[in-house]
Design a protein around this motif. Sequence first.
Motif, PDB file in Angstrom:
ATOM      1  N   TRP A  15       0.819  -1.212   0.000  1.00  0.00           N
ATOM      2  CA  TRP A  15       0.000   0.000   0.000  1.00  0.00           C
ATOM      3  C   TRP A  15       0.854   1.263   0.000  1.00  0.00           C
ATOM      4  O   TRP A  15       0.502   2.254  -0.642  1.00  0.00           O
ATOM      5  CB  TRP A  15      -0.975   0.001   1.167  1.00  0.00           C
ATOM      6  N   VAL A  16       1.960   1.251   0.705  1.00  0.00           N
ATOM      7  CA  VAL A  16       2.844   2.416   0.720  1.00  0.00           C
ATOM      8  C   VAL A  16       3.420   2.648  -0.669  1.00  0.00           C
ATOM      9  O   VAL A  16       3.442   3.768  -1.170  1.00  0.00           O
ATOM     10  CB  VAL A  16       3.939   2.231   1.796  1.00  0.00           C
ATOM     11  N   GLU A  17       3.853   1.562  -1.319  1.00  0.00           N
ATOM     12  CA  GLU A  17       4.399   1.680  -2.682  1.00  0.00           C
ATOM     13  C   GLU A  17       3.318   2.155  -3.658  1.00  0.00           C
ATOM     14  O   GLU A  17       3.549   3.046  -4.472  1.00  0.00           O
ATOM     15  CB  GLU A  17       4.956   0.335  -3.135  1.00  0.00           C
ATOM     16  N   TYR A  18       2.144   1.580  -3.571  1.00  0.00           N
ATOM     17  CA  TYR A  18       1.033   1.978  -4.431  1.00  0.00           C
ATOM     18  C   TYR A  18       0.700   3.458  -4.243  1.00  0.00           C
ATOM     19  O   TYR A  18       0.501   4.194  -5.211  1.00  0.00           O
ATOM     20  CB  TYR A  18      -0.199   1.123  -4.143  1.00  0.00           C
ATOM     21  N   SER A  19       0.657   3.910  -2.994  1.00  0.00           N
ATOM     22  CA  SER A  19       0.292   5.302  -2.713  1.00  0.00           C
ATOM     23  C   SER A  19       1.347   6.277  -3.202  1.00  0.00           C
ATOM     24  O   SER A  19       1.013   7.364  -3.680  1.00  0.00           O
ATOM     25  CB  SER A  19       0.042   5.487  -1.216  1.00  0.00           C
ATOM     26  N   ASP A  20       2.622   5.901  -3.087  1.00  0.00           N
ATOM     27  CA  ASP A  20       3.672   6.766  -3.636  1.00  0.00           C
ATOM     28  C   ASP A  20       3.488   6.934  -5.144  1.00  0.00           C
ATOM     29  O   ASP A  20       3.589   8.041  -5.667  1.00  0.00           O
ATOM     30  CB  ASP A  20       5.061   6.201  -3.339  1.00  0.00           C
ATOM     31  N   GLN A  21       3.211   5.828  -5.843  1.00  0.00           N
ATOM     32  CA  GLN A  21       3.010   5.909  -7.290  1.00  0.00           C
ATOM     33  C   GLN A  21       1.739   6.687  -7.615  1.00  0.00           C
ATOM     34  O   GLN A  21       1.684   7.428  -8.593  1.00  0.00           O
ATOM     35  CB  GLN A  21       2.956   4.508  -7.909  1.00  0.00           C
ATOM     36  N   SER A  22       0.724   6.546  -6.791  1.00  0.00           N
ATOM     37  CA  SER A  22      -0.531   7.263  -6.992  1.00  0.00           C
ATOM     38  C   SER A  22      -0.318   8.777  -6.913  1.00  0.00           C
ATOM     39  O   SER A  22      -0.912   9.540  -7.686  1.00  0.00           O
ATOM     40  CB  SER A  22      -1.543   6.813  -5.943  1.00  0.00           C
ATOM     41  N   ILE A  23       0.537   9.218  -6.011  1.00  0.00           N
ATOM     42  CA  ILE A  23       0.857  10.648  -5.898  1.00  0.00           C
ATOM     43  C   ILE A  23       1.568  11.116  -7.161  1.00  0.00           C
ATOM     44  O   ILE A  23       1.228  12.163  -7.729  1.00  0.00           O
ATOM     45  CB  ILE A  23       1.696  10.930  -4.638  1.00  0.00           C
ATOM     46  N   ALA A  48      -3.651  16.601  -2.273  1.00  0.00           N
ATOM     47  CA  ALA A  48      -3.388  16.879  -0.854  1.00  0.00           C
ATOM     48  C   ALA A  48      -3.849  15.699  -0.001  1.00  0.00           C
ATOM     49  O   ALA A  48      -3.135  15.262   0.909  1.00  0.00           O
ATOM     50  CB  ALA A  48      -4.078  18.169  -0.420  1.00  0.00           C
ATOM     51  N   GLN A  49      -5.032  15.183  -0.304  1.00  0.00           N
ATOM     52  CA  GLN A  49      -5.538  14.024   0.442  1.00  0.00           C
ATOM     53  C   GLN A  49      -4.612  12.825   0.310  1.00  0.00           C
ATOM     54  O   GLN A  49      -4.368  12.111   1.287  1.00  0.00           O
ATOM     55  CB  GLN A  49      -6.918  13.627  -0.064  1.00  0.00           C
ATOM     56  N   LYS A  50      -4.083  12.595  -0.874  1.00  0.00           N
ATOM     57  CA  LYS A  50      -3.180  11.470  -1.085  1.00  0.00           C
ATOM     58  C   LYS A  50      -1.933  11.607  -0.205  1.00  0.00           C
ATOM     59  O   LYS A  50      -1.427  10.611   0.327  1.00  0.00           O
ATOM     60  CB  LYS A  50      -2.783  11.360  -2.556  1.00  0.00           C
ATOM     61  N   HIS A  51      -1.460  12.833  -0.043  1.00  0.00           N
ATOM     62  CA  HIS A  51      -0.296  13.059   0.820  1.00  0.00           C
ATOM     63  C   HIS A  51      -0.614  12.732   2.278  1.00  0.00           C
ATOM     64  O   HIS A  51       0.163  12.061   2.946  1.00  0.00           O
ATOM     65  CB  HIS A  51       0.203  14.503   0.682  1.00  0.00           C
ATOM     66  N   TRP A  52      -1.754  13.214   2.787  1.00  0.00           N
ATOM     67  CA  TRP A  52      -2.009  12.923   4.200  1.00  0.00           C
ATOM     68  C   TRP A  52      -2.381  11.460   4.411  1.00  0.00           C
ATOM     69  O   TRP A  52      -2.038  10.878   5.437  1.00  0.00           O
ATOM     70  CB  TRP A  52      -2.949  13.914   4.856  1.00  0.00           C
ATOM     71  N   HIS A  53      -2.998  10.837   3.425  1.00  0.00           N
ATOM     72  CA  HIS A  53      -3.261   9.398   3.547  1.00  0.00           C
ATOM     73  C   HIS A  53      -1.949   8.614   3.571  1.00  0.00           C
ATOM     74  O   HIS A  53      -1.832   7.630   4.299  1.00  0.00           O
ATOM     75  CB  HIS A  53      -4.131   8.910   2.406  1.00  0.00           C
ATOM     76  N   GLN A  54      -0.994   9.066   2.785  1.00  0.00           N
ATOM     77  CA  GLN A  54       0.302   8.389   2.776  1.00  0.00           C
ATOM     78  C   GLN A  54       1.010   8.563   4.116  1.00  0.00           C
ATOM     79  O   GLN A  54       1.644   7.630   4.606  1.00  0.00           O
ATOM     80  CB  GLN A  54       1.164   8.899   1.614  1.00  0.00           C
ATOM     81  N   MET A  55       0.889   9.729   4.702  1.00  0.00           N
ATOM     82  CA  MET A  55       1.475   9.940   6.026  1.00  0.00           C
ATOM     83  C   MET A  55       0.847   8.976   7.041  1.00  0.00           C
ATOM     84  O   MET A  55       1.555   8.352   7.845  1.00  0.00           O
ATOM     85  CB  MET A  55       1.292  11.393   6.467  1.00  0.00           C
ATOM     86  N   LEU A  56      -0.457   8.837   6.998  1.00  0.00           N
ATOM     87  CA  LEU A  56      -1.150   7.928   7.918  1.00  0.00           C
ATOM     88  C   LEU A  56      -0.792   6.467   7.638  1.00  0.00           C
ATOM     89  O   LEU A  56      -0.584   5.676   8.571  1.00  0.00           O
ATOM     90  CB  LEU A  56      -2.662   8.120   7.825  1.00  0.00           C
ATOM     91  N   SER A  57      -0.706   6.115   6.370  1.00  0.00           N
ATOM     92  CA  SER A  57      -0.354   4.735   6.015  1.00  0.00           C
ATOM     93  C   SER A  57       1.060   4.395   6.481  1.00  0.00           C
ATOM     94  O   SER A  57       1.295   3.324   7.036  1.00  0.00           O
ATOM     95  CB  SER A  57      -0.449   4.522   4.504  1.00  0.00           C
ATOM     96  N   ARG A  58       1.986   5.297   6.237  1.00  0.00           N
ATOM     97  CA  ARG A  58       3.365   5.044   6.659  1.00  0.00           C
ATOM     98  C   ARG A  58       3.477   4.977   8.183  1.00  0.00           C
ATOM     99  O   ARG A  58       4.212   4.147   8.712  1.00  0.00           O
ATOM    100  CB  ARG A  58       4.316   6.086   6.081  1.00  0.00           C
ATOM    101  N   TYR A  59       2.746   5.832   8.863  1.00  0.00           N
ATOM    102  CA  TYR A  59       2.739   5.770  10.325  1.00  0.00           C
ATOM    103  C   TYR A  59       2.182   4.418  10.787  1.00  0.00           C
ATOM    104  O   TYR A  59       2.766   3.743  11.628  1.00  0.00           O
ATOM    105  CB  TYR A  59       1.906   6.911  10.921  1.00  0.00           C
ATOM    106  N   SER A  60       1.058   4.017  10.204  1.00  0.00           N
ATOM    107  CA  SER A  60       0.432   2.743  10.565  1.00  0.00           C
ATOM    108  C   SER A  60       1.343   1.564  10.256  1.00  0.00           C
ATOM    109  O   SER A  60       1.341   0.561  10.975  1.00  0.00           O
ATOM    110  CB  SER A  60      -0.893   2.572   9.821  1.00  0.00           C
ATOM    111  N   ALA A  61       2.118   1.691   9.178  1.00  0.00           N
ATOM    112  CA  ALA A  61       3.036   0.626   8.783  1.00  0.00           C
ATOM    113  C   ALA A  61       4.238   0.527   9.707  1.00  0.00           C
ATOM    114  O   ALA A  61       4.981  -0.456   9.655  1.00  0.00           O
ATOM    115  CB  ALA A  61       3.511   0.852   7.351  1.00  0.00           C
ATOM    116  N   GLY A  62       4.438   1.526  10.549  1.00  0.00           N
ATOM    117  CA  GLY A  62       5.563   1.497  11.472  1.00  0.00           C
ATOM    118  C   GLY A  62       6.793   2.224  10.974  1.00  0.00           C
ATOM    119  O   GLY A  62       7.871   2.103  11.555  1.00  0.00           O
ATOM    120  N   CYS A  63       6.657   2.998   9.896  1.00  0.00           N
ATOM    121  CA  CYS A  63       7.795   3.768   9.386  1.00  0.00           C
ATOM    122  C   CYS A  63       8.229   4.795  10.432  1.00  0.00           C
ATOM    123  O   CYS A  63       7.413   5.253  11.232  1.00  0.00           O
ATOM    124  CB  CYS A  63       7.415   4.483   8.091  1.00  0.00           C
ATOM    125  N   PRO A  64       9.497   5.175  10.419  1.00  0.00           N
ATOM    126  CA  PRO A  64       9.958   6.190  11.363  1.00  0.00           C
ATOM    127  C   PRO A  64       9.173   7.496  11.190  1.00  0.00           C
ATOM    128  O   PRO A  64       8.904   7.924  10.060  1.00  0.00           O
ATOM    129  CB  PRO A  64      11.430   6.396  10.997  1.00  0.00           C
TER     130      PRO A  64
END
Length: 87
Positions: A15-23, A48-64
């Motif tokens: 999902w993180v990879e998909y969202s980066d490509q989506s942006i 803008a929404q894609k950016h904040w969703h990516q922030m939430l996804s990365r946080y949920s994934a355990g990224c620093p």
Amino acid sequence: MIRAPLGDSRYWSEWVEYSDQSIVDALETAAKPAGDPDYAPQHVFIIAQKHWHQMLSRYSAGCPIADLSRYFPGLLDAWEEAERLGA
């Protein structure tokens, strides 16, 4: 360390990879002239929404947490552009 119990590390990686490509895809689309300029503010706001969703996804994934800040400038730029286009 995954912070959300929704999936395993493979789930979050996909999902993180998909969202980066989506942006990237959304930014390329926004750079092209739109068929109906009335939709331009909404399209840019979706970026803008894609950016904040990516922030939430990365946080949920355990990224620093320090890595999340790289999405904030894009979020603000898209939000401001959507406001400008909508004015």
